[in-house]
Design an enzyme around this catalytic site. Sequence first.
Site, short mmCIF file in Angstrom:
data_model
loop_
_atom_site.label_atom_id
_atom_site.label_comp_id
_atom_site.label_asym_id
_atom_site.label_seq_id
_atom_site.Cartn_x
_atom_site.Cartn_y
_atom_site.Cartn_z
N ASN A 1 0.80 -1.23 0.00
CA ASN A 1 0.00 0.00 0.00
C ASN A 1 0.83 1.27 0.00
O ASN A 1 0.30 2.38 -0.08
CB ASN A 1 -1.01 0.01 1.17
CG ASN A 1 -0.33 -0.07 2.52
OD1 ASN A 1 0.85 0.20 2.64
ND2 ASN A 1 -1.10 -0.44 3.54
N THR A 2 2.15 1.13 0.08
CA THR A 2 3.03 2.31 0.10
C THR A 2 4.46 1.87 -0.24
O THR A 2 4.73 0.67 -0.40
CB THR A 2 2.99 2.97 1.51
OG1 THR A 2 3.75 4.18 1.48
CG2 THR A 2 3.55 2.08 2.59
N GLY A 3 5.36 2.83 -0.39
CA GLY A 3 6.79 2.56 -0.53
C GLY A 3 7.18 1.64 -1.67
O GLY A 3 6.61 1.69 -2.77
N ILE A 4 8.14 0.78 -1.39
CA ILE A 4 8.71 -0.11 -2.40
C ILE A 4 7.65 -1.08 -2.93
O ILE A 4 7.57 -1.35 -4.13
CB ILE A 4 9.90 -0.89 -1.79
CG1 ILE A 4 11.03 0.08 -1.41
CG2 ILE A 4 10.41 -1.97 -2.73
CD1 ILE A 4 12.10 -0.51 -0.50
N GLY A 5 6.81 -1.59 -2.03
CA GLY A 5 5.78 -2.55 -2.43
C GLY A 5 4.80 -1.95 -3.42
O GLY A 5 4.41 -2.60 -4.40
N TYR B 1 15.84 -5.70 14.16
CA TYR B 1 15.66 -5.52 12.71
C TYR B 1 16.71 -6.34 11.96
O TYR B 1 16.39 -7.08 11.01
CB TYR B 1 15.77 -4.04 12.34
CG TYR B 1 15.54 -3.77 10.86
CD1 TYR B 1 14.29 -3.96 10.28
CD2 TYR B 1 16.58 -3.30 10.04
CE1 TYR B 1 14.07 -3.70 8.93
CE2 TYR B 1 16.36 -3.04 8.69
CZ TYR B 1 15.11 -3.24 8.14
OH TYR B 1 14.89 -2.99 6.80
N1 LIG Z 1 13.37 1.96 2.74
C1 LIG Z 1 14.60 1.47 2.85
O1 LIG Z 1 15.59 2.23 2.88
C2 LIG Z 1 14.82 -0.01 2.97
C3 LIG Z 1 16.14 -0.47 3.03
C4 LIG Z 1 16.36 -1.85 3.14
C5 LIG Z 1 15.29 -2.73 3.17
N2 LIG Z 1 14.01 -2.24 3.12
C6 LIG Z 1 12.91 -3.22 3.18
O2 LIG Z 1 11.96 -2.95 2.16
C7 LIG Z 1 10.68 -3.44 2.53
C8 LIG Z 1 9.61 -2.42 2.21
O3 LIG Z 1 9.80 -1.30 3.05
P1 LIG Z 1 9.55 0.21 2.62
O4 LIG Z 1 10.85 0.89 2.68
O5 LIG Z 1 8.73 0.29 1.40
O6 LIG Z 1 8.74 0.70 3.91
P2 LIG Z 1 7.25 1.28 4.10
O7 LIG Z 1 7.02 2.41 3.18
O8 LIG Z 1 7.12 1.51 5.56
O9 LIG Z 1 6.33 0.05 3.65
C9 LIG Z 1 6.23 -1.09 4.45
C10 LIG Z 1 4.98 -1.84 4.11
O10 LIG Z 1 4.89 -2.98 4.97
C11 LIG Z 1 3.59 -3.01 5.54
N3 LIG Z 1 3.55 -3.71 6.81
C12 LIG Z 1 4.26 -3.46 7.94
N4 LIG Z 1 3.90 -4.31 8.90
C13 LIG Z 1 2.93 -5.11 8.39
C14 LIG Z 1 2.15 -6.17 8.90
N5 LIG Z 1 2.25 -6.57 10.17
N6 LIG Z 1 1.26 -6.78 8.09
C15 LIG Z 1 1.11 -6.37 6.81
N7 LIG Z 1 1.81 -5.35 6.27
C16 LIG Z 1 2.71 -4.74 7.06
C17 LIG Z 1 3.23 -1.54 5.70
O11 LIG Z 1 1.83 -1.43 5.90
P3 LIG Z 1 1.16 -0.18 6.70
O12 LIG Z 1 1.14 0.93 5.73
O13 LIG Z 1 -0.18 -0.71 7.08
O14 LIG Z 1 2.06 0.07 7.87
C18 LIG Z 1 3.72 -1.02 4.37
O15 LIG Z 1 2.78 -1.30 3.36
C19 LIG Z 1 10.79 -3.81 4.02
O16 LIG Z 1 10.88 -5.21 4.15
C20 LIG Z 1 12.09 -3.15 4.46
O17 LIG Z 1 12.71 -3.85 5.52
C21 LIG Z 1 13.76 -0.91 2.99
#
Ligand SMILES: NC(=O)c1ccc[n+]([C@@H]2O[C@H](COP(=O)([O-])OP(=O)(O)OC[C@H]3O[C@@H](n4cnc5c(N)ncnc54)[C@H](OP(=O)(O)O)[C@@H]3O)[C@@H](O)[C@H]2O)c1
Length: 330
Positions: A25-29, A189
């Site tokens: 619903n946001t970010g990378i996904g 983490y």
């Molecule tokens: N951003 C970076 O710099 C970075 C770097 C390395 C790795 N990553 C990895 O990339 C992946 C995506 O992260 P992002 O950066 O796109 O962060 P994000 O914008 O915070 O997105 C995270 C997503 O995960 C969902 N989520 C969290 N807890 C959940 C749960 N219990 N059940 C279902 N959905 C859940 C969030 O939903 P809600 O909106 O409902 O909270 C949101 O849709 C993560 O695995 C993160 O560890 C990111």
Amino acid sequence: MWTYHKLCSSNARLDNKVVVITGANTGIGKETARDFYRRGARVILACRNMEKARNAVKDIKNNPFLSTDNEQYKSQLGDLAIYSLDLCSLKSVRECAKKLLTSESAIHILVNNAGIMMSPHKKTEDGFELQLQSNHLGHFLLTLLLLPKMQSSAPGCRIVNVSSLAHVFGKIHFNDMNLDRSYGALKAYAQSKLANILFTKELAHQLKEAGINGINVYSLHPGVVRTELGRYYNRTIIPGATFFYYHIMRPFIKSSVQGAQTTIHCAVDKKVANETGLYYSECRVTRPQWRARDDQMAKDLWDHTCRLLHLEPDTNFSTFLQTVSHQLAN
Ligand SMILES: NC(=O)c1ccc[n+]([C@@H]2O[C@H](COP(=O)([O-])OP(=O)(O)OC[C@H]3O[C@@H](n4cnc5c(N)ncnc54)[C@H](OP(=O)(O)O)[C@@H]3O)[C@@H](O)[C@H]2O)c1
């Protein structure tokens, strides 16, 4: 400082393919979902916040294309659907899997993307530390439950686990996975992200040993990306850390579109079709830290995770999958 953003160069189409993305619903996904939608896939956003998921679907439908897209992309769009999934509830994981298994005719790609970073110490309703369950345990169970459907959708199936470079700080605390004795937000983490890579390695091994072909497994670091991941920084690093991350660091970190590229590469690129069990960064294979390369640690984590989830590990992987599926039916 980030000066390099490798883009996925694949023009592969995903017509008639079904893709499940957690936390889309946001970010990378969300950017991964937008890309797969353009490639013609039926994209399932498995999310816990339905309102955010509906807004994401609206945004993707209204703005499917990027300014950089070539003509090849601008053909048939896919289809978008939302399923409810809260990885912090094993009941929700089982219910989501059950609905996917009954409603979808196939699942070709599973992207285990959802995650939280450096949250304060808290337990889920199942009694596990928050990051351990949302980043590792929930995805472990979801994957096992969806595997039989992926098996029947093979060949050409892929499971992509979004890990992080932060795994280099990680260690699997087998005697205290919940870190009850000494919690640290980064420690938790890093453990969960190391677990993502070890899970990838062991799942690829188990599939190979069981002679299950046509399902490849990948893990990756997406880069340092401007997303909502920093939501807890103020509370677990220092006040002002979230502002610093989003505003001061802004020019030096990737956009979500750039951050989705290695996920997309692992999910669609024909060049990696014969690779499995490996870790990627900037759209190429990368060497993770030594623990993530340790076969015995991968096996030990697999067995330990099964015990935590009350699943009986079996030397025969196919029998094990059947047992897990039976548990779901009952
Ligand atoms: N951003 C970076 O710099 C970075 C770097 C390395 C790795 N990553 C990895 O990339 C992946 C995506 O992260 P992002 O950066 O796109 O962060 P994000 O914008 O915070 O997105 C995270 C997503 O995960 C969902 N989520 C969290 N807890 C959940 C749960 N219990 N059940 C279902 N959905 C859940 C969030 O939903 P809600 O909106 O409902 O909270 C949101 O849709 C993560 O695995 C993160 O560890 C990111």
